[in-house]
Design an enzyme around this catalytic site. Structure first.
Site, PDB file in Angstrom:
ATOM      1  N   GLU A  84      -0.790  -0.362  -4.878  1.00  0.00           N
ATOM      2  CA  GLU A  84       0.287   0.394  -4.182  1.00  0.00           C
ATOM      3  C   GLU A  84      -0.013   1.045  -2.935  1.00  0.00           C
ATOM      4  OE1 GLU A  84       1.174   3.519  -7.107  1.00  0.00           O
ATOM      5  OE2 GLU A  84       1.755   2.233  -8.518  1.00  0.00           O
ATOM      6  N   GLY A  95      -0.568   4.057  -2.125  1.00  0.00           N
ATOM      7  CA  GLY A  95      -1.658   4.952  -1.950  1.00  0.00           C
ATOM      8  C   GLY A  95      -2.961   4.638  -2.801  1.00  0.00           C
ATOM      9  N   PHE A 138       1.540  -5.559  -1.155  1.00  0.00           N
ATOM     10  CA  PHE A 138       0.571  -6.832  -0.908  1.00  0.00           C
ATOM     11  C   PHE A 138       0.890  -7.793  -2.059  1.00  0.00           C
ATOM     12  CE2 PHE A 138      -2.306  -3.933   1.682  1.00  0.00           C
ATOM     13  CZ  PHE A 138      -1.580  -3.910   2.698  1.00  0.00           C
ATOM     14  N   GLY A 184      -9.132 -13.988 -11.761  1.00  0.00           N
ATOM     15  CA  GLY A 184      -8.292 -14.142 -10.506  1.00  0.00           C
ATOM     16  C   GLY A 184      -9.496 -14.686  -9.371  1.00  0.00           C
ATOM     17  N   GLY A 238     -16.321 -24.786  20.718  1.00  0.00           N
ATOM     18  CA  GLY A 238     -16.527 -24.195  22.071  1.00  0.00           C
ATOM     19  C   GLY A 238     -14.874 -23.762  22.249  1.00  0.00           C
ATOM     20  N   GLU A 253      -8.022  -9.154  -2.683  1.00  0.00           N
ATOM     21  CA  GLU A 253      -8.491  -9.124  -4.442  1.00  0.00           C
ATOM     22  C   GLU A 253      -9.689  -8.519  -4.596  1.00  0.00           C
ATOM     23  OE1 GLU A 253      -7.502 -12.447  -6.375  1.00  0.00           O
ATOM     24  OE2 GLU A 253      -5.826 -13.070  -5.187  1.00  0.00           O
TER      25      GLU A 253
END
Lengths: 254, 379
Positions: free
Chosen positions: B126, B128, B155, B238, B338, B362
């Site tokens: 969340e 928060g 997210f 997961g 490079g 995660e």
């Protein structure tokens, strides 16, 4: 109708390294060649239209039992294997005799499909020899096959034309890679492959005699040496001149 | 102890590799530019049964085990980590439903979720709170036979697709964190624009807004107050998906670096002749193999380990190593290229961008180390 697909176990070309111009074949995984996979994909499609059964046939050393799972995952219904550790070194006439003997044990043969050449030696001779031994008509370089109960209508891919011919069944047909893209097997089909019927014959069961003396002996198998010319070009005029001189003989050769 | 892959494992790996090269590779640029995975890729993955490798046949899976899953994910991520993350998150959401769901919940969601018809999400974070369940503010208020959910989840992957989303919320009567299944795009469900992250393109992450979302009480996943356990178990499994994804990124970075070192000429000779390059390539090979076998091992452990705490530890240490290792490997791969390594025409720059996300998602890297240390220092 049984559709037989003859497939050859070959070393995975992606894993072969060349050392001192010789291929290093130790510990190389065995796979089925890409043209053979195209032949299988074509056979699976024919099965779907003819209600036939696709039988994978292969001769090779003991690794063949594992290798053939790839073909069973990609649509083969069953496999018939001729297993012998010495078969990998035998020439195409011996392999053809072995395959023909195994095919004679299968009833209701419609067509026997080969890739036009194997991924390793690419001799393209086995299919003709099998047809000759069995007395079946043979058609080479097929890019399309249509089947009915008694005939195969085959489109042959020739250098600058296509030829359409019909042959009575059973027939032996070699195919070019463009006939069908190899199938990517689904995960479930991969896992179910191990449960599909697989019959394993040994040479003595087929009553095939392998000559004690080999007809062909491989003396060397060397990668070609390629050397770059290493020409340093300092101007466009010089490049044009070199290209002009370099290309002239090619054009004349054509 | 046998490190040889079986023929079936090799074939699963080949199927994923052939699929990725043939169907994803031609669209990679589009995926990067549009931050979206074309539907035909998802449909083709479903046809090849790549969504269900690790799930039991009983629920529509392929029964290929987590070992098969790891091998396939590595190859898909080698071409597009955005695509593999869609698979990973779908597996995360469905995995929770398969493990903790009722028969009815499994019947409703598993098969459509494994055929690509629906894609699952998993919503804990969340605005928060990231890792602390005590800070969760999303509320599920009991009203008769329903729950009414309000809150914002941050997210969230796959939230732009139809399918189930496992939402963690505070259950009103117990004030305990509890899991619920919500059908995405039901009344009251909405999402933000996709966050513009620097890598893992194609894997869209959005904020999910739940405004008076009413669900039947039977949509609770597991029991009241068991949300934290479902969360811990879910994120542990997961980590197999995310570790495999970062293994695929590592593999591709290694391949790109070796190819470039062999092709690039300096003063007429391949840069692979220089010891500085040889040391770098050697380092990449060592790090690739370390990540590979740790990840393969995690896949095997997922099939066999019964104790959730033991598995959580193994998953945490694998995810931590593989993701941080991917940052090192892609960085060295950029070095080998490079200046070309930071040009958008070169794959290695996108791998580097993908890699630096890994330790942050995660479960951040430090959290993984705390999980590992917690199992050692508990006494």
């Amino acid at each position: 109708m049984n559709i037989i697909v003859a497939m050859k176990q070959v070393p995975d070309l992606h894993h072969i390294r060349i050392r001192n111009r010789e291929p290093v074949l130790d510990d190389i995984p065995m796979v089925l060649g890409d043209i053979d996979k195209s032949a299988l994909a074509a056979a699976v499609e024919l099965k779907e239209t003819t209600q036939g059964r696709v039988i994978i046939m292969s001769a090779g050393n003991r690794k063949i039992r594992d290798t053939v799972k790839e073909a069973l995952a990609a649509g083969g219904d069953e496999a018939i294997l001729i297993e012998d550790d010495d078969l990998a070194d035998e020439d195409s006439s011996v392999i053809a005799g072995v395959l023909a003997a195994a095919i004679q044990r299968i009833g209701d043969v419609g067509i026997v499909v080969f890739g036009e050449g194997s991924a390793d030696n690419y001799s393209g001779r086995v299919f003709s020899a099998v047809a000759a031994i069995l007395g079946y008509p043979q058609v080479g370089y097929a890019k399309r096959i249509e089947l009915n109960d008694s005939l195969a209508r085959v489109t042959r891919s020739l250098e600058d034309s296509d030829e359409i011919i019909e042959v009575p069944l059973p027939a032996v047909i070699s195919v070019v890679s463009e006939i069908k893209e190899p199938r990517i097997p689904s995960v479930k089909n991969i896992l179910k492959a191990r449960k599909k019927p697989t019959a394993v014959y040994h040479l003595n069961e087929l009553c095939v005699e392998v000559p004690a003396e080999k007809n062909i002996t491989t003396i060397s198998n060397l990668a070609p040496v390629s050397r770059r010319k290493g020409i340093v070009i300092t101007s466009v005029d010089e490049l044009a001149k070199i290209l002009k001189n370099d290309r002239k003989p090619d054009r004349q050769a054509q | 102890m046998d490190f040889t892959l079986s023929k079936e494992q090799l074939l699963i790996r080949n199927t994923a590799r052939d699929f990725a090269e043939k169907y994803i590779e031609p669209l990679v640029r589009r995926i990067e530019d549009e931050n979206d995975v074309p539907r035909q890729i998802i449909d083709r993955m479903a046809e090849l049964e790549l969504f269900g490798i690790q799930f039991a046949e009983e629920w529509g899976g392929s029964d290929g085990g987590y070992d098969g899953y790891v091998l396939a994910m590595e190859q898909i991520a080698r071409v597009s980590s955005g695509v593999s993350m869609i698979l990973s998150v779908n597996g995360l959401g469905l995995g929770a439903i398969c493990t903790y769901g009722t028969k009815e919940q499994k019947e409703k969601y598993m098969e459509p979720g494994l055929t690509g018809e629906l894609l699952a999400s998993f919503a804990f974070t969340e605005p928060g709170t990231g890792s602390d369940p005590r800070q969760i503010t999303t509320m599920a208020i009991r009203e008769g036979d329903s729950y009414v959910i309000n809150g914002t989840k941050r997210f969230i992957s796959n939230a732009n697709f139809h399918g189930p989303i496992v939402v963690f919320a505070r259950e009103s009567e117990s004030d305990e964190v509890t899991a619920f299944i919500v059908d995405k795009f039901c009344a009251g469900y909405s999402i933000s624009e996709a966050w513009d992250k620097i890598g893992l393109k194609g894997n869209r992450i959005v904020d999910v807004y739940l405004k008076n979302v009413r669900i039947p009480a039977e949509n609770m996943l597991g029991k009241v107050g068991r949300g934290f356990n479902i969360l811990l178990s879910g994120i542990a499994y997961g980590k197999i998906g995310i570790s495999s994804t970062y293994l695929g990124i590592t593999l591709r970075a290694y391949e790109e670096a070796v190819k470039y070192a062999m092709e690039k000429k300096h003063r007429g000779q391949s840069i692979a002749k220089f010891q500085a390059m040889q040391l770098r390539v050697g380092e990449l090979a060592i790090k690739l193999e370390a990540a590979r076998w740790l990840t393969y091992r995690l896949g095997c452990l997922a099939n066999n380990v019964k104790d959730p705490m033991t598995f959580a530890r193994e998953a945490a240490l694998t995810k931590s190593f593989v993701c941080e290792n991917a940052v090192d490997v892609t960085r060295v791969a950029v070095d080998i290229h490079g200046s070309y390594g930071v040009m958008s025409d070169y794959k290695v720059q996108s791998l580097y961008r993908d890699a630096i996300i890994g330790p942050q998602i995660e479960g951040v890297g430090d959290m993984q180390k705390m999980i590992v240390a917690g199992t050692i220092l508990r006494e």
